[in-house]
Every structure is written in C-alpha cells, then in structure tokens.
Design an enzyme around this catalytic site. Structure first.
Site, PDB file in Angstrom:
ATOM      1  N   CYS A   1      10.227  -1.294   2.619  1.00  0.00           N
ATOM      2  CA  CYS A   1       8.937  -1.236   3.295  1.00  0.00           C
ATOM      3  C   CYS A   1       9.063  -0.551   4.660  1.00  0.00           C
ATOM      4  O   CYS A   1       8.168   0.192   5.069  1.00  0.00           O
ATOM      5  CB  CYS A   1       8.348  -2.634   3.452  1.00  0.00           C
ATOM      6  SG  CYS A   1       8.024  -3.395   1.846  1.00  0.00           S
ATOM      7  N   THR A   2      10.170  -0.759   5.328  1.00  0.00           N
ATOM      8  CA  THR A   2      10.411  -0.088   6.601  1.00  0.00           C
ATOM      9  C   THR A   2      10.596   1.409   6.371  1.00  0.00           C
ATOM     10  O   THR A   2      10.029   2.226   7.101  1.00  0.00           O
ATOM     11  CB  THR A   2      11.643  -0.690   7.313  1.00  0.00           C
ATOM     12  OG1 THR A   2      11.368  -2.066   7.587  1.00  0.00           O
ATOM     13  CG2 THR A   2      11.950   0.046   8.608  1.00  0.00           C
TER      14      THR A   2
END
Length: 154
Positions: free
Chosen positions: A45-46
C-alpha cells in the site's frame, strides 16, 4: 457486485484526512481516480501510494483528482499522508459501505486462512461520472502509468 466500465460510478460521501469530506457527486466535471487499498503503512500500500504521489503532477495537469480509499480511520490516514508526503486525498470507509458498493470487499486467503479484506483495485471515472477504466487485483509496478495513460486517452 462489481462496478464495470460503462456503469455510473456509485456516489459516496466519506470523511478524509485533515478532517475533510469528499463526495463523488461534487467532483462532476473532473476525471477521478479512485484507488482502493487494504491498509495504511503496509509495504504494498505504501508502494502504491508513493507511485501515485510521484505521478501526481501529471494527473493534476489533466485536472484529475486522485482519491485513496481504505477502511482505516481518518487518524491513520493523517499519519500515513504526513509520513509519505502524499498530495492527494485519503478517504476513510470505516463502515465498508463504499468498498462493498464498488465490489472490492472480497474473501481473501493467506496461509490457508480465509478472511474478508479490500482487493487492491482502481476505478477511472470520467467528467460525467461514468466508469471508464477498472483494474482489479492490482500489482503496483507499472499500474499508475497504465491509469495515467487511460486518463489521458479520455
């Protein structure tokens, strides 16, 4: 039920980072990129958030709005946004209503254990509120570039 290209994008109104609020209906006249992701500050997600961050000036140049949606809280979004200097809106769908409406709340499995979670997915919505592009089971490398190309082609 999943949203498909050609469908009218389901409207929503959600709280956002910085104690804001975002409503899809208020973004008519702009291209909107909605990307759903499982959890703030996790590796995949980062990577995805940072890819959108790095390409953000190109989206902005074509008057496109980028919105990341997960079931994390506004407070978690605030920390995530600050830590990675994300220039776009993060919306908190804590009740899961929007993820369900878009068909991205799915059964997943890890190490043989089944559980419900958000499928990494992106929806490109045109200025009239019609879905023009859908990407399911997103793999981060090359994804943001594909979304940008599709948005340019509208």
């Amino acid at each position: 039920m999943s949203v498909k290209p050609g469908d009218k994008a389901p409207d929503f109104s959600l709280p956002t980072d910085g104690n804001g609020k975002v409503s899809l209906s208020k973004l008519k006249g702009k291209k909107v990129i909605l990307y759903f992701y499982p959890k703030d500050d996790t590796s995949g997600c980062t990577a995805e958030a940072c890819a959108f961050r790095d390409m953000f000036p190109r989206f902005k140049k074509m008057d496109a709005t980028v919105i990341g949606i997960s079931r994390d809280s506004v407070a978690a979004h605030d920390k995530f946004k600050k830590k990675y200097e994300l220039p776009f809106t993060l919306a908190a769908d804590e009740k899961g209503e929007v993820t369900e409406r878009y068909g991205v709340w799915i059964e997943k499995s890890m190490y043989g254990r089944k559980y419900m979670g958000i499928e990494r997915a992106t929806f490109l919505i045109d200025e009239k509120g019609i879905v023009r592009g859908v990407w399911h089971k997103v793999k981060v490398p090359g994804h943001v570039e594909a979304v940008l190309a599709a948005a340019k082609a509208l």
